[in-house]
Design a protein around this motif. Structure first.
Motif, PDB file in Angstrom:
ATOM      1  N   GLU A  24      -7.716 -39.580  53.224  1.00  0.00           N
ATOM      2  CA  GLU A  24      -8.587 -39.669  54.400  1.00  0.00           C
ATOM      3  C   GLU A  24      -9.423 -40.932  54.377  1.00  0.00           C
ATOM      4  OE1 GLU A  24     -12.521 -37.243  55.394  1.00  0.00           O
ATOM      5  OE2 GLU A  24     -10.793 -35.945  54.989  1.00  0.00           O
ATOM      6  N   ARG A  25      -9.896 -41.317  53.193  1.00  0.00           N
ATOM      7  CA  ARG A  25     -10.753 -42.495  53.077  1.00  0.00           C
ATOM      8  C   ARG A  25      -9.970 -43.782  52.816  1.00  0.00           C
ATOM      9  NH1 ARG A  25     -16.502 -40.877  50.322  1.00  0.00           N
ATOM     10  NH2 ARG A  25     -16.784 -38.944  51.475  1.00  0.00           N
ATOM     11  N   GLY A  26      -8.659 -43.642  52.699  1.00  0.00           N
ATOM     12  CA  GLY A  26      -7.832 -44.826  52.485  1.00  0.00           C
ATOM     13  C   GLY A  26      -8.037 -45.467  51.120  1.00  0.00           C
ATOM     14  N   LEU A  61      -7.133 -34.538  35.910  1.00  0.00           N
ATOM     15  CA  LEU A  61      -7.024 -35.013  37.294  1.00  0.00           C
ATOM     16  C   LEU A  61      -6.243 -36.322  37.350  1.00  0.00           C
ATOM     17  CD1 LEU A  61     -10.605 -34.351  38.747  1.00  0.00           C
ATOM     18  CD2 LEU A  61      -8.467 -33.203  39.401  1.00  0.00           C
ATOM     19  N   ARG A  62      -6.500 -37.172  36.386  1.00  0.00           N
ATOM     20  CA  ARG A  62      -5.817 -38.472  36.332  1.00  0.00           C
ATOM     21  C   ARG A  62      -4.306 -38.267  36.230  1.00  0.00           C
ATOM     22  NH1 ARG A  62      -4.513 -43.022  33.013  1.00  0.00           N
ATOM     23  NH2 ARG A  62      -4.160 -41.629  31.258  1.00  0.00           N
ATOM     24  N   GLN A  63      -3.908 -37.297  35.386  1.00  0.00           N
ATOM     25  CA  GLN A  63      -2.479 -37.018  35.246  1.00  0.00           C
ATOM     26  C   GLN A  63      -1.907 -36.403  36.520  1.00  0.00           C
ATOM     27  OE1 GLN A  63      -2.210 -34.670  31.678  1.00  0.00           O
ATOM     28  NE2 GLN A  63      -2.875 -36.408  30.403  1.00  0.00           N
ATOM     29  N   ARG A  64      -2.648 -35.450  37.089  1.00  0.00           N
ATOM     30  CA  ARG A  64      -2.127 -34.778  38.293  1.00  0.00           C
ATOM     31  C   ARG A  64      -1.999 -35.754  39.461  1.00  0.00           C
ATOM     32  NH1 ARG A  64      -4.199 -30.608  35.480  1.00  0.00           N
ATOM     33  NH2 ARG A  64      -3.821 -28.418  35.969  1.00  0.00           N
ATOM     34  N   LEU A  65      -2.922 -36.711  39.551  1.00  0.00           N
ATOM     35  CA  LEU A  65      -2.880 -37.664  40.662  1.00  0.00           C
ATOM     36  C   LEU A  65      -2.012 -38.887  40.347  1.00  0.00           C
ATOM     37  CD1 LEU A  65      -5.274 -35.906  41.672  1.00  0.00           C
ATOM     38  CD2 LEU A  65      -6.291 -38.002  42.549  1.00  0.00           C
ATOM     39  N   SER A  70      -5.876 -31.157  44.589  1.00  0.00           N
ATOM     40  CA  SER A  70      -5.382 -31.174  45.969  1.00  0.00           C
ATOM     41  C   SER A  70      -6.487 -31.624  46.947  1.00  0.00           C
ATOM     42  CB  SER A  70      -4.761 -29.811  46.300  1.00  0.00           C
ATOM     43  OG  SER A  70      -5.415 -29.195  47.360  1.00  0.00           O
ATOM     44  N   GLN A  71      -7.725 -31.142  46.729  1.00  0.00           N
ATOM     45  CA  GLN A  71      -8.848 -31.610  47.557  1.00  0.00           C
ATOM     46  C   GLN A  71      -9.043 -33.124  47.416  1.00  0.00           C
ATOM     47  OE1 GLN A  71     -12.647 -29.574  46.880  1.00  0.00           O
ATOM     48  NE2 GLN A  71     -11.506 -27.751  46.285  1.00  0.00           N
ATOM     49  N   LEU A  72      -8.974 -33.586  46.165  1.00  0.00           N
ATOM     50  CA  LEU A  72      -9.225 -35.004  45.893  1.00  0.00           C
ATOM     51  C   LEU A  72      -8.148 -35.876  46.538  1.00  0.00           C
ATOM     52  CD1 LEU A  72     -10.977 -37.106  44.489  1.00  0.00           C
ATOM     53  CD2 LEU A  72      -9.735 -36.692  42.364  1.00  0.00           C
ATOM     54  N   ARG A  73      -6.897 -35.417  46.453  1.00  0.00           N
ATOM     55  CA  ARG A  73      -5.790 -36.161  47.046  1.00  0.00           C
ATOM     56  C   ARG A  73      -6.028 -36.333  48.557  1.00  0.00           C
ATOM     57  NH1 ARG A  73      -1.885 -32.968  45.081  1.00  0.00           N
ATOM     58  NH2 ARG A  73      -1.778 -33.914  43.025  1.00  0.00           N
ATOM     59  N   ASP A  74      -6.389 -35.230  49.226  1.00  0.00           N
ATOM     60  CA  ASP A  74      -6.653 -35.275  50.670  1.00  0.00           C
ATOM     61  C   ASP A  74      -7.808 -36.230  50.995  1.00  0.00           C
ATOM     62  OD1 ASP A  74      -4.692 -33.452  50.871  1.00  0.00           O
ATOM     63  OD2 ASP A  74      -5.989 -31.725  51.321  1.00  0.00           O
ATOM     64  N   LEU A  75      -8.869 -36.115  50.202  1.00  0.00           N
ATOM     65  CA  LEU A  75     -10.069 -36.915  50.456  1.00  0.00           C
ATOM     66  C   LEU A  75      -9.785 -38.410  50.289  1.00  0.00           C
ATOM     67  CD1 LEU A  75     -13.059 -36.558  51.141  1.00  0.00           C
ATOM     68  CD2 LEU A  75     -13.541 -36.398  48.701  1.00  0.00           C
ATOM     69  N   LEU A 103     -14.910 -45.179  42.713  1.00  0.00           N
ATOM     70  CA  LEU A 103     -15.000 -44.346  41.512  1.00  0.00           C
ATOM     71  C   LEU A 103     -15.036 -42.870  41.882  1.00  0.00           C
ATOM     72  CD1 LEU A 103     -17.772 -46.267  39.505  1.00  0.00           C
ATOM     73  CD2 LEU A 103     -15.316 -46.708  39.576  1.00  0.00           C
ATOM     74  N   VAL A 104     -14.422 -42.064  41.019  1.00  0.00           N
ATOM     75  CA  VAL A 104     -14.547 -40.617  41.146  1.00  0.00           C
ATOM     76  C   VAL A 104     -15.239 -40.124  39.877  1.00  0.00           C
ATOM     77  CG1 VAL A 104     -13.362 -38.417  41.433  1.00  0.00           C
ATOM     78  CG2 VAL A 104     -12.418 -40.495  42.482  1.00  0.00           C
TER      79      VAL A 104
END
Lengths: 166, 326
Positions: free
Chosen positions: A21-23, A43-47, A13-18, A88-89
């Motif tokens: 925010e950064r487009g 994370l790859r699956q969740r996103l 959820s944090q990553l999605r928001d970030l 990249l993450v």
């Protein structure tokens, strides 16, 4: 012992928001062996990221080669996409001194010149020796120096906190 | 103490790499697995790892070599080491300096690794026994004795194509007598549990009691090549031959040379290997050497990753814990 899945939900959820925010529409996930790869895949699956997962084994980039030599269990690093101009993450299980992340960044730049790199970790246990911070953190733990936190997997991801073996 | 034991530390880790003989399967698979991790480095934009940054590697070549010398050089450079190559046949040896004096002088230049090729069997071990303890020594071929890094790149190449070692049939064909490559490869295959190792050669090109190495002997290639998964052709080493071991190169080619017809006896998916340099029309036909089943150039490429693995493992095992100086 602690189940890691709820922490990964928090990370997602944090990553999605970030990213919003950064487009950043198409992030590329890169896990650091071993625990980081397990988390990055979740994370790859969740996103719902379609791009394949990158995997880094930083053994040949460690700063303590002249003290400990080669890691016997080294695996190939694999970045199945072009790194140039991508967002990249970088994903790892535990952030402590920051030396692993330093090594991973050096390795990434030997593949190309990314547009940006974010750092996502399951646990930040403090103890930094380098100026490195994570943008996404599942949990922050304050641990005495003689305790270590370990992630076990790959099916059931669990965090284990135990006394360091001397 | 034999070379086998001398190259290990008290925990059984490789400090030098002098011979494959007597090593454990785990020593070999560690090298192969590490090489597998290093194999992709050449595909990246920066074909370099920082692992041996600040180390100095000296190639001591007392005998001519192209492939081995250049791949050792590239391996060291891709690990960020500084590399110096000395072709001693053309330098001080000619001026009468002894091997030990040459060694002491190069040692005085603060190096960390010697890669040694020499026409005398046992030369690399001799050097390993006389260098300062922080220096790792790799054998890049000594006389007829051993060529362990070649054996490792050969088994690495085989494993990438035919990972099922227990059911593997390997035929090694040609000049076994003079071949340090064959000797090291036979040891490596046996340690890794290869199903069957055959040597195929005329009597005059086989060492005495070759069976004791753990091989089946064939004098006739039409028998020896049958159903082989891997065919390793060896170079006919005329320069090491004394007297008339062979009638003519043409006759050798007729009886033992690898042609398409002979290769048809092997399994349809068999791979063809050769340590190089190849003598076209002597041990191998050009159509086979350049054909679809040849992995000869792949062996050269693999040699870099395998040598990187051996360099980083042996130098890594010379590592010292924090606070402990040289």
């Amino acid at each position: 012992m602690r189940d890691a899945e709820s922490l990964i939900d928090a990370m997602a959820s944090q990553l999605r928001d970030l990213l919003a925010e950064r487009g950043i529409a198409e992030p590329m996930l890169v896990g650091i062996h071993t625990g980081g790869v397990w988390i990055a895949e979740r994370l790859r699956q969740r996103l719902g990221v379609a791009a394949p997962l990158g995997q880094l084994d930083i053994s040949f980039y460690r700063d303590d080669f002249s003290r400990i030599g080669v890691n016997r269990r080294v695996r190939p690093s694999e970045l199945p996409f072009d790194v140039d101009d991508r967002h990249l993450v970088l994903v790892d299980d535990v952030l402590n001194t920051g030396r692993t992340v330093r090594a991973a960044l050096n390795e990434l730049f030997d593949y190309g010149r990314p547009a940006s790199v974010l750092l996502a970790v399951l646990v930040d246990r403090g103890g930094r020796e380098l100026p490195i911070e994570a943008q996404v953190v599942g949990a922050r733990l304050k641990l005495p120096v003689d305790q270590e936190v370990q992630l076990t997997g790959p099916e059931l991801l669990q965090l284990i906190i135990q006394q360091t073996t001397p | 103490m034999s070379a086998t034991h001398f190259q290990l530390d008290q925990q059984g880790r490789l400090l030098h790499f002098l011979t494959v003989e007597g090593l454990s399967r785990r020593h070999l698979t560690d090298i192969l697995d590490t090489a597998e991790s290093l194999h992709g480095v050449a595909e990246r934009r920066v074909k370099k790892l920082p692992t041996l940054h600040g180390k100095t590697v000296v190639n001591l070549f007392f005998e001519a070599s192209t492939r081995t010398r250049t791949t050792f050089e590239l391996a060291a450079k891709r690990l960020s080491a500084d590399v110096l190559t000395l072709n001693i046949a053309t330098s001080s040896a000619v001026k009468g300096e002894t091997l030990l004096d040459t060694l002491r002088n190069i040692e005085a230049m603060q190096c960390d690794m010697f890669v040694v090729r020499h026409q005398q069997s046992g030369a690399a071990e001799f050097i390993a026994r006389h260098v300062r303890p922080h220096i790792a020594v790799l054998n890049a071929g000594d006389g007829r004795h051993a060529h362990p890094t070649q054996a490792m790149l050969d088994v690495f190449t085989i494993r990438r194509h035919k990972p099922d070692f227990p059911n593997l049939q390997v035929a090694i064909v040609g000049d076994i007598l003079h071949s340090r490559v064959a000797r090291s490869l036979i040891h490596a295959l046996n340690i890794l549990g290869a199903g069957e190792i055959r040597v195929v050669a005329p009597r005059t090109l086989l060492p005495a009691q070759v069976e004791t190495l753990g091989v089946r002997v064939f004098y006739d290639p039409s028998q020896g090549l049958r159903d082989a998964d891997v065919v390793v052709m060896l170079r006919l080493q005329r320069e090491r031959m004394e007297g008339a071991l062979l009638p003519t190169e043409q006759e050798f080619f007729q009886r033992y040379g690898l042609t398409e017809d002979r290769l048809a006896l092997a399994r349809p998916d068999a791979i063809v290997m050769h340590p190089g340099p190849i003598n076209r029309g002597v041990e191998i036909d050009s159509r086979v050497a350049d054909g679809p089943r040849s992995v000869i150039l792949e062996q050269v490429t693999n040699g870099i990753a395998v040598r990187m693995a051996i360099m980083s493992i042996t130098l890594g095992n010379h590592a010292r814990p924090a606070g402990e100086s040289l």
